[in-house]
Design a protein around this motif. Sequence first.
Motif, PDB file in Angstrom:
ATOM      1  N   VAL A  93      42.109  12.379 -39.348  1.00 42.26           N
ATOM      2  CA  VAL A  93      41.492  13.087 -40.479  1.00 42.26           C
ATOM      3  C   VAL A  93      41.944  14.548 -40.508  1.00 42.26           C
ATOM      4  N   LEU A  94      41.860  15.217 -39.372  1.00 46.86           N
ATOM      5  CA  LEU A  94      42.230  16.638 -39.312  1.00 46.86           C
ATOM      6  C   LEU A  94      43.714  16.827 -39.584  1.00 46.86           C
ATOM      7  N   GLY A  95      44.556  15.984 -38.995  1.00 45.15           N
ATOM      8  CA  GLY A  95      45.996  16.100 -39.213  1.00 45.15           C
ATOM      9  C   GLY A  95      46.372  15.883 -40.666  1.00 45.15           C
ATOM     10  N   THR A  96      45.728  14.909 -41.307  1.00 43.37           N
ATOM     11  CA  THR A  96      46.003  14.626 -42.717  1.00 43.37           C
ATOM     12  C   THR A  96      45.532  15.773 -43.606  1.00 43.37           C
ATOM     13  N   VAL A  97      44.377  16.335 -43.283  1.00 39.13           N
ATOM     14  CA  VAL A  97      43.867  17.482 -44.053  1.00 39.13           C
ATOM     15  C   VAL A  97      44.833  18.659 -43.942  1.00 39.13           C
ATOM     16  N   VAL A 117      48.038  18.486 -43.613  1.00 38.14           N
ATOM     17  CA  VAL A 117      49.195  18.196 -44.464  1.00 38.14           C
ATOM     18  C   VAL A 117      48.836  18.398 -45.934  1.00 38.14           C
ATOM     19  N   VAL A 118      47.678  17.897 -46.317  1.00 35.75           N
ATOM     20  CA  VAL A 118      47.272  17.952 -47.723  1.00 35.75           C
ATOM     21  C   VAL A 118      47.028  19.382 -48.182  1.00 35.75           C
ATOM     22  N   THR A 119      46.401  20.202 -47.332  1.00 33.58           N
ATOM     23  CA  THR A 119      46.033  21.563 -47.744  1.00 33.58           C
ATOM     24  C   THR A 119      47.147  22.582 -47.541  1.00 33.58           C
ATOM     25  N   ASP A 120      48.248  22.159 -46.940  1.00 31.50           N
ATOM     26  CA  ASP A 120      49.401  23.048 -46.793  1.00 31.50           C
ATOM     27  C   ASP A 120      49.899  23.456 -48.181  1.00 31.50           C
ATOM     28  N   ARG A 121      50.582  24.581 -48.241  1.00 29.11           N
ATOM     29  CA  ARG A 121      51.059  25.066 -49.548  1.00 29.11           C
ATOM     30  C   ARG A 121      52.032  24.094 -50.198  1.00 29.11           C
ATOM     31  N   ARG A 122      52.652  23.225 -49.403  1.00 26.77           N
ATOM     32  CA  ARG A 122      53.563  22.217 -49.955  1.00 26.77           C
ATOM     33  C   ARG A 122      52.890  20.862 -50.086  1.00 26.77           C
ATOM     34  N   GLY A 123      51.581  20.781 -49.777  1.00 28.54           N
ATOM     35  CA  GLY A 123      50.859  19.523 -49.828  1.00 28.54           C
ATOM     36  C   GLY A 123      50.419  19.158 -51.229  1.00 28.54           C
ATOM     37  N   ILE A 124      49.724  18.010 -51.324  1.00 29.00           N
ATOM     38  CA  ILE A 124      49.306  17.534 -52.640  1.00 29.00           C
ATOM     39  C   ILE A 124      48.013  18.207 -53.103  1.00 29.00           C
ATOM     40  N   GLY A 125      47.363  18.942 -52.199  1.00 31.56           N
ATOM     41  CA  GLY A 125      46.149  19.687 -52.570  1.00 31.56           C
ATOM     42  C   GLY A 125      46.111  21.012 -51.854  1.00 31.56           C
ATOM     43  N   PRO A 126      47.009  21.933 -52.193  1.00 34.51           N
ATOM     44  CA  PRO A 126      47.112  23.203 -51.475  1.00 34.51           C
ATOM     45  C   PRO A 126      45.790  23.976 -51.431  1.00 34.51           C
ATOM     46  N   ILE A 137      49.821  14.209 -35.512  1.00 35.91           N
ATOM     47  CA  ILE A 137      49.692  13.467 -36.768  1.00 35.91           C
ATOM     48  C   ILE A 137      50.288  14.264 -37.914  1.00 35.91           C
ATOM     49  N   GLN A 138      50.011  15.545 -37.933  1.00 37.34           N
ATOM     50  CA  GLN A 138      50.576  16.405 -38.977  1.00 37.34           C
ATOM     51  C   GLN A 138      52.102  16.330 -38.969  1.00 37.34           C
ATOM     52  N   ASN A 139      52.700  16.433 -37.806  1.00 40.37           N
ATOM     53  CA  ASN A 139      54.158  16.377 -37.713  1.00 40.37           C
ATOM     54  C   ASN A 139      54.696  15.008 -38.130  1.00 40.37           C
ATOM     55  N   ALA A 140      53.979  13.945 -37.770  1.00 48.38           N
ATOM     56  CA  ALA A 140      54.428  12.598 -38.131  1.00 48.38           C
ATOM     57  C   ALA A 140      54.373  12.387 -39.638  1.00 48.38           C
ATOM     58  N   VAL A 141      53.306  12.854 -40.264  1.00 47.81           N
ATOM     59  CA  VAL A 141      53.160  12.679 -41.712  1.00 47.81           C
ATOM     60  C   VAL A 141      54.158  13.539 -42.474  1.00 47.81           C
ATOM     61  N   LEU A 142      54.464  14.713 -41.945  1.00 48.14           N
ATOM     62  CA  LEU A 142      55.431  15.582 -42.615  1.00 48.14           C
ATOM     63  C   LEU A 142      56.832  14.991 -42.636  1.00 48.14           C
ATOM     64  N   ARG A 201      48.301   5.164 -49.085  1.00 45.98           N
ATOM     65  CA  ARG A 201      49.395   4.260 -49.419  1.00 45.98           C
ATOM     66  C   ARG A 201      50.787   4.858 -49.153  1.00 45.98           C
ATOM     67  N   VAL A 202      50.832   6.176 -49.071  1.00 44.12           N
ATOM     68  CA  VAL A 202      52.139   6.815 -48.846  1.00 44.12           C
ATOM     69  C   VAL A 202      52.163   7.522 -47.490  1.00 44.12           C
ATOM     70  N   TYR A 203      51.338   8.543 -47.341  1.00 44.45           N
ATOM     71  CA  TYR A 203      51.361   9.330 -46.111  1.00 44.45           C
ATOM     72  C   TYR A 203      51.158   8.450 -44.869  1.00 44.45           C
ATOM     73  N   LEU A 204      50.000   7.827 -44.772  1.00 46.59           N
ATOM     74  CA  LEU A 204      49.665   7.080 -43.560  1.00 46.59           C
ATOM     75  C   LEU A 204      50.468   5.788 -43.424  1.00 46.59           C
ATOM     76  N   ARG A 205      50.778   5.173 -44.535  1.00 51.01           N
ATOM     77  CA  ARG A 205      51.551   3.923 -44.474  1.00 51.01           C
ATOM     78  C   ARG A 205      52.993   4.175 -44.069  1.00 51.01           C
ATOM     79  N   GLU A 206      53.634   5.144 -44.718  1.00 49.42           N
ATOM     80  CA  GLU A 206      55.035   5.416 -44.428  1.00 49.42           C
ATOM     81  C   GLU A 206      55.222   6.068 -43.054  1.00 49.42           C
ATOM     82  N   ALA A 207      54.189   6.726 -42.573  1.00 50.41           N
ATOM     83  CA  ALA A 207      54.299   7.424 -41.290  1.00 50.41           C
ATOM     84  C   ALA A 207      53.857   6.559 -40.110  1.00 50.41           C
ATOM     85  N   ARG A 208      53.631   5.266 -40.344  1.00 47.83           N
ATOM     86  CA  ARG A 208      53.113   4.401 -39.279  1.00 47.83           C
ATOM     87  C   ARG A 208      53.929   4.433 -37.988  1.00 47.83           C
ATOM     88  N   PRO A 209      55.272   4.316 -38.050  1.00 47.69           N
ATOM     89  CA  PRO A 209      56.034   4.371 -36.788  1.00 47.69           C
ATOM     90  C   PRO A 209      55.807   5.670 -36.020  1.00 47.69           C
TER      91      PRO A 209
END
Length: 230
Positions: free
Chosen positions: A47-51, A53-62, A122-127, A150-158
């Motif tokens: 949860v924290l790692g995803t937040v 990524v999302v709240t970063d200035r390049r994220g989907i919810g800066p 997690i942040q690094n993996a999702v990025l 569907r994108v972040y967590l799914r594509e970053a599974r490995p």
Amino acid sequence: MTDWLGRVAHVLLPNVLKRPDDLWDATVETLYMTAVSALIAGVLGIVLGTVLVVTDRRGIGPHPRLYWVLDKLVNLFRSIPFVILIALVGPLTRIMTGTTIGTTAALVPLVIGTVPFYARQIQNAVLEVDPGVVEAAQAMGSSPMEVIFRVYLREARPGIIRVSALTIISLIGLTTMAGIVGGGGLGDLAISRGYNRFQNDVTVVCTLIILVLVYVSQAIADLLVKRVTH
């Protein structure tokens, strides 16, 4: 052959064979601390790692201010040595568990010490997810939550599996340090009996069990990575 092996075992592992139940109990305690801490820290870390990524200035919810606060908190708690962290969160541990000694009490510093580390991983993996995939999902009308799951967590599974294995291995090491201050487990047994009482065979066996746990964790992670990448 059996008698010969028995004699060799008594020569090499005299203290282990005197009280084998202690070794079993310590192993169970280590598995308990690792499993419960990994489960709680895993959920919070994702949860924290995803937040982050999302709240970063390049994220989907800066959200620069929220990102700055979370980023600094992660850096702060990652910088505190675990042994010192155990002492710092002692009052909180006592409030939550009623004591600062034992395997259950050890869960509090273990979780607090693991979450920032795992969240950063997690942040690094999702990025590492291709930004083009994210942009395509947004162009198709996907909501932020759909992009996350569907994108972040799914594509970053490995990558998530790899960093999860790294975190669990690190967590196993932290449980041994928790044992130094009465947290129980293999670390406690290796110090209280192996080191303090000069029972070297106990220390060696505890170390071997820890190595086996690390190897098994990594092997399982490698199998999962192969499965999700095919």
